[in-house]
Design an enzyme around this catalytic site. Structure first.
Site, PDB file in Angstrom:
ATOM      1  N   LYS A 133       0.846  -1.209   0.000  1.00 44.47           N
ATOM      2  CA  LYS A 133       0.000   0.000   0.000  1.00 44.47           C
ATOM      3  C   LYS A 133       0.873   1.247   0.000  1.00 44.47           C
ATOM      4  O   LYS A 133       0.446   2.325   0.414  1.00 44.47           O
ATOM      5  CB  LYS A 133      -0.921   0.017   1.222  1.00 44.47           C
ATOM      6  CG  LYS A 133      -2.037  -1.015   1.143  1.00 44.47           C
ATOM      7  CD  LYS A 133      -3.115  -0.577   0.150  1.00 44.47           C
ATOM      8  CE  LYS A 133      -4.160  -1.654  -0.023  1.00 44.47           C
ATOM      9  NZ  LYS A 133      -4.938  -1.508  -1.254  1.00 44.47           N
ATOM     10  N   ARG A 134       2.105   1.091  -0.407  1.00 45.46           N
ATOM     11  CA  ARG A 134       3.070   2.206  -0.474  1.00 45.46           C
ATOM     12  C   ARG A 134       3.206   2.900   0.884  1.00 45.46           C
ATOM     13  O   ARG A 134       3.377   4.100   0.994  1.00 45.46           O
ATOM     14  CB  ARG A 134       2.683   3.213  -1.563  1.00 45.46           C
ATOM     15  CG  ARG A 134       2.436   2.599  -2.953  1.00 45.46           C
ATOM     16  CD  ARG A 134       3.530   1.651  -3.403  1.00 45.46           C
ATOM     17  NE  ARG A 134       3.358   1.147  -4.757  1.00 45.46           N
ATOM     18  CZ  ARG A 134       3.214  -0.160  -5.073  1.00 45.46           C
ATOM     19  NH1 ARG A 134       3.205  -1.103  -4.110  1.00 45.46           N
ATOM     20  NH2 ARG A 134       3.105  -0.529  -6.328  1.00 45.46           N
ATOM     21  N   ALA A 182       3.221   7.022   1.060  1.00 40.86           N
ATOM     22  CA  ALA A 182       2.258   7.705   0.168  1.00 40.86           C
ATOM     23  C   ALA A 182       1.269   8.567   0.930  1.00 40.86           C
ATOM     24  O   ALA A 182       0.278   9.027   0.358  1.00 40.86           O
ATOM     25  CB  ALA A 182       1.520   6.672  -0.676  1.00 40.86           C
ATOM     26  N   LEU A 221      -1.596   9.875   3.790  1.00 44.27           N
ATOM     27  CA  LEU A 221      -2.873   9.419   4.354  1.00 44.27           C
ATOM     28  C   LEU A 221      -3.431   8.247   3.543  1.00 44.27           C
ATOM     29  O   LEU A 221      -3.411   8.289   2.306  1.00 44.27           O
ATOM     30  CB  LEU A 221      -3.875  10.583   4.296  1.00 44.27           C
ATOM     31  CG  LEU A 221      -5.310  10.293   4.742  1.00 44.27           C
ATOM     32  CD1 LEU A 221      -5.374  10.095   6.255  1.00 44.27           C
ATOM     33  CD2 LEU A 221      -6.232  11.446   4.331  1.00 44.27           C
ATOM     34  N   GLU A 265       4.970  14.804   5.646  1.00 49.63           N
ATOM     35  CA  GLU A 265       4.759  15.302   7.022  1.00 49.63           C
ATOM     36  C   GLU A 265       5.513  14.426   8.019  1.00 49.63           C
ATOM     37  O   GLU A 265       6.124  14.919   8.970  1.00 49.63           O
ATOM     38  CB  GLU A 265       3.252  15.330   7.332  1.00 49.63           C
ATOM     39  CG  GLU A 265       2.519  16.342   6.453  1.00 49.63           C
ATOM     40  CD  GLU A 265       1.033  16.415   6.721  1.00 49.63           C
ATOM     41  OE1 GLU A 265       0.355  15.369   6.619  1.00 49.63           O
ATOM     42  OE2 GLU A 265       0.539  17.517   7.036  1.00 49.63           O
ATOM     43  N   GLU A 278      -2.178  17.183  -1.920  1.00 53.26           N
ATOM     44  CA  GLU A 278      -3.506  17.396  -1.313  1.00 53.26           C
ATOM     45  C   GLU A 278      -4.324  18.436  -2.081  1.00 53.26           C
ATOM     46  O   GLU A 278      -5.529  18.265  -2.299  1.00 53.26           O
ATOM     47  CB  GLU A 278      -3.358  17.853   0.153  1.00 53.26           C
ATOM     48  CG  GLU A 278      -2.906  16.767   1.110  1.00 53.26           C
ATOM     49  CD  GLU A 278      -1.384  16.665   1.241  1.00 53.26           C
ATOM     50  OE1 GLU A 278      -0.663  17.119   0.314  1.00 53.26           O
ATOM     51  OE2 GLU A 278      -0.927  16.132   2.257  1.00 53.26           O
TER      52      GLU A 278
HETATM   53  C1  1HE Z   1      -2.757   3.826  -1.496  1.00 50.18           C
HETATM   54  C2  1HE Z   1      -2.165   5.093  -1.354  1.00 50.18           C
HETATM   55  C3  1HE Z   1      -2.744   5.982  -0.419  1.00 50.18           C
HETATM   56  C4  1HE Z   1      -1.067   4.002  -2.844  1.00 50.18           C
HETATM   57  N1  1HE Z   1      -3.828   5.545   0.261  1.00 50.18           N
HETATM   58  N2  1HE Z   1      -3.822   3.459  -0.802  1.00 50.18           N
HETATM   59  N3  1HE Z   1      -0.939  11.005  -1.202  1.00 50.18           N
HETATM   60  C5  1HE Z   1      -1.186  10.750  -2.472  1.00 50.18           C
HETATM   61  O1  1HE Z   1      -1.979  11.393  -3.117  1.00 50.18           O
HETATM   62  C6  1HE Z   1      -0.379   9.609  -3.061  1.00 50.18           C
HETATM   63  C7  1HE Z   1      -1.273   8.548  -3.706  1.00 50.18           C
HETATM   64  N4  1HE Z   1      -0.452   7.466  -4.250  1.00 50.18           N
HETATM   65  C8  1HE Z   1       0.226   7.595  -5.424  1.00 50.18           C
HETATM   66  O2  1HE Z   1       0.269   8.644  -6.061  1.00 50.18           O
HETATM   67  C9  1HE Z   1       0.944   6.368  -5.928  1.00 50.18           C
HETATM   68  O3  1HE Z   1       0.328   5.217  -5.329  1.00 50.18           O
HETATM   69  C10 1HE Z   1       2.464   6.332  -5.578  1.00 50.18           C
HETATM   70  C11 1HE Z   1       3.196   7.401  -6.419  1.00 50.18           C
HETATM   71  C12 1HE Z   1       2.732   6.567  -4.103  1.00 50.18           C
HETATM   72  C13 1HE Z   1       3.030   4.933  -5.933  1.00 50.18           C
HETATM   73  O4  1HE Z   1       2.685   4.579  -7.258  1.00 50.18           O
HETATM   74  P1  1HE Z   1       2.796   3.057  -7.695  1.00 50.18           P
HETATM   75  O5  1HE Z   1       2.464   2.980  -9.174  1.00 50.18           O
HETATM   76  O6  1HE Z   1       4.093   2.475  -7.244  1.00 50.18           O
HETATM   77  O7  1HE Z   1       1.663   2.253  -6.851  1.00 50.18           O
HETATM   78  P2  1HE Z   1       0.075   2.212  -7.070  1.00 50.18           P
HETATM   79  O8  1HE Z   1      -0.252   1.137  -8.073  1.00 50.18           O
HETATM   80  O9  1HE Z   1      -0.492   3.539  -7.309  1.00 50.18           O
HETATM   81  O10 1HE Z   1      -0.401   1.768  -5.620  1.00 50.18           O
HETATM   82  C14 1HE Z   1      -0.199   0.436  -5.134  1.00 50.18           C
HETATM   83  C15 1HE Z   1      -1.326   0.186  -4.145  1.00 50.18           C
HETATM   84  O11 1HE Z   1      -1.180   1.087  -3.047  1.00 50.18           O
HETATM   85  C16 1HE Z   1      -2.702   0.461  -4.729  1.00 50.18           C
HETATM   86  O12 1HE Z   1      -3.633  -0.403  -4.102  1.00 50.18           O
HETATM   87  P3  1HE Z   1      -4.173  -1.751  -4.818  1.00 50.18           P
HETATM   88  O13 1HE Z   1      -5.194  -2.269  -3.862  1.00 50.18           O
HETATM   89  O14 1HE Z   1      -4.710  -1.318  -6.139  1.00 50.18           O
HETATM   90  O15 1HE Z   1      -2.952  -2.645  -4.955  1.00 50.18           O
HETATM   91  C17 1HE Z   1      -2.974   1.875  -4.291  1.00 50.18           C
HETATM   92  O16 1HE Z   1      -4.351   2.168  -4.237  1.00 50.18           O
HETATM   93  C18 1HE Z   1      -2.370   1.850  -2.898  1.00 50.18           C
HETATM   94  N5  1HE Z   1      -2.047   3.184  -2.438  1.00 50.18           N
HETATM   95  N6  1HE Z   1      -1.111   5.181  -2.193  1.00 50.18           N
HETATM   96  C19 1HE Z   1      -4.323   4.329   0.063  1.00 50.18           C
HETATM   97  N7  1HE Z   1      -2.241   7.184  -0.174  1.00 50.18           N
HETATM   98  C20 1HE Z   1      -3.434  13.875   7.676  1.00 50.18           C
HETATM   99  S1  1HE Z   1      -3.778  14.508   6.167  1.00 50.18           S
HETATM  100  C21 1HE Z   1      -2.594  13.898   5.088  1.00 50.18           C
HETATM  101  C22 1HE Z   1      -2.993  14.190   3.696  1.00 50.18           C
HETATM  102  C23 1HE Z   1      -2.428  13.203   2.729  1.00 50.18           C
HETATM  103  O17 1HE Z   1      -1.489  12.493   2.977  1.00 50.18           O
HETATM  104  S2  1HE Z   1      -3.223  13.091   1.226  1.00 50.18           S
HETATM  105  C24 1HE Z   1      -2.487  11.675   0.448  1.00 50.18           C
HETATM  106  C25 1HE Z   1      -1.486  12.148  -0.500  1.00 50.18           C
END
Ligand code: 1HE
Length: 264
Positions: A24-25, A61, A63, A113, A133
């Site tokens: 889940k990264r 990755a 939240l 963060e 975000e």
């Molecule tokens: C996740 C998450 C996540 C991956 N929550 N499940 N953060 C973001 O906006 C980042 C969102 N993630 C991404 O942009 C990409 O996943 C990555 C660049 C980090 C990695 O890409 P990649 O191609 O290596 O992996 P993927 O295929 O996108 O993800 C693999 C799995 O991890 C997939 O799940 P699956 O069930 O399909 O295998 C994704 O859904 C899961 N995954 N990132 C949940 N973030 C207190 S407030 C804080 C505010 C924030 O942090 S906002 C979040 C910002």
């Protein structure tokens, strides 16, 4: 039972904490934050430095967006989530023990963060930083407006959030998001090798000096100049009269201590 989010081990007096949800990264759900809080609330007494790293190609990755989507939290529920992040990350920053974050791949949103709460950030050349975000219709809630903004400036944080711009490792280093970039021509060590080397070096410092460095500098930066100078004096009065001081300064007086020299 679900696998733990954090794997913890020790190498002599260095605590090694590994984010362990690579599939889940290493996204942060409520249980992950509770585990981080529990570890940093109960650091064993012999641990002098903590090295925080992550399994897989990405550090974190942020939240867990799926949990947030599925829970359909209300405002008060999410305020409580943010406060739980603030409590946990405050223990990282102000626990009195130096924390080194060893980074690779995505260090984004809440992942940035988390990394911002560490005292030293060592980046693999694959590292990239972003605050997506703003482009996802949400806002930072894990301390970025305080810690990340302090590192890169509020103005730069505004630009990163409005545009969703992604910084590579070298751009991140230029802004202070990484202190070192590894695995490149200039520095062929892996991020883990360098993190461990730094951890071992820092573990050799006097405990009280390390405590003062990680506990007082960022707090004093929030004070007025008058209060800051007073607090600095008090901190120095405690550290300079500590147990190790006579021995360490004696080594200098007897010409047995290392000298300060440029490394290159
Ligand atoms: C996740 C998450 C996540 C991956 N929550 N499940 N953060 C973001 O906006 C980042 C969102 N993630 C991404 O942009 C990409 O996943 C990555 C660049 C980090 C990695 O890409 P990649 O191609 O290596 O992996 P993927 O295929 O996108 O993800 C693999 C799995 O991890 C997939 O799940 P699956 O069930 O399909 O295998 C994704 O859904 C899961 N995954 N990132 C949940 N973030 C207190 S407030 C804080 C505010 C924030 O942090 S906002 C979040 C910002």
């Amino acid at each position: 039972m679900a696998a733990p989010f954090l794997l913890t081990t020790e190498l002599d007096n260095i605590g090694i904490v590994t984010l362990n949800k690579a599939h889940k990264r290493n996204a942060l759900d409520e249980d992950a934050i509770a585990e981080i809080d529990a570890y940093f609330s109960n650091i064993p007494e012999h641990i002098r430095v903590i090295l925080m790293k992550a399994e897989g190609d990405h550090f974190c990755a942020g939240l867990d967006l799926k949990e947030h989507h599925d829970k359909e939290r209300g405002a008060v529920d999410f305020l409580r989530v943010c406060q739980s992040w603030h409590r946990a990350f405050d223990k990282i920053e102000h626990g009195g023990i130096p924390v080194i974050a060893c980074l690779q791949g995505a260090v984004v949103g809440g992942g940035l963060e988390l990394a911002s709460a560490a005292h030293i950030r060592v980046a693999d050349s694959s590292t990239f930083f972003a605050l997506p975000e703003g482009t996802r219709g949400i806002f930072t809630g894990g301390g970025a407006t305080v810690r990340t903004a302090k590192i890169i400036s509020p103005n730069r944080m505004i630009e990163l959030m409005l545009t969703g711009r992604v910084l590579d490792a070298v751009e991140g280093e230029r802004l202070g998001l990484a202190h070192y970039v590894c695995n490149n021509e200039a520095n062929p060590k892996t991020a883990y090798e360098l993190s461990l080397e730094l951890a071992q070096r820092i573990a050799g410092n006097a405990i009280l000096s390390n405590y003062a460095i990680v506990s007082s500098i960022s707090r004093i930066a929030d004070m007025s100049a008058t209060d800051g100078l007073f607090a600095e004096g008090l901190m120095a009065a405690v550290v300079q009269t500590g147990r190790d001081v006579q021995e360490r300064l004696g080594e200098f007086v007897n010409k047995k201590a290392h000298k300060v020299k440029p490394t290159k």
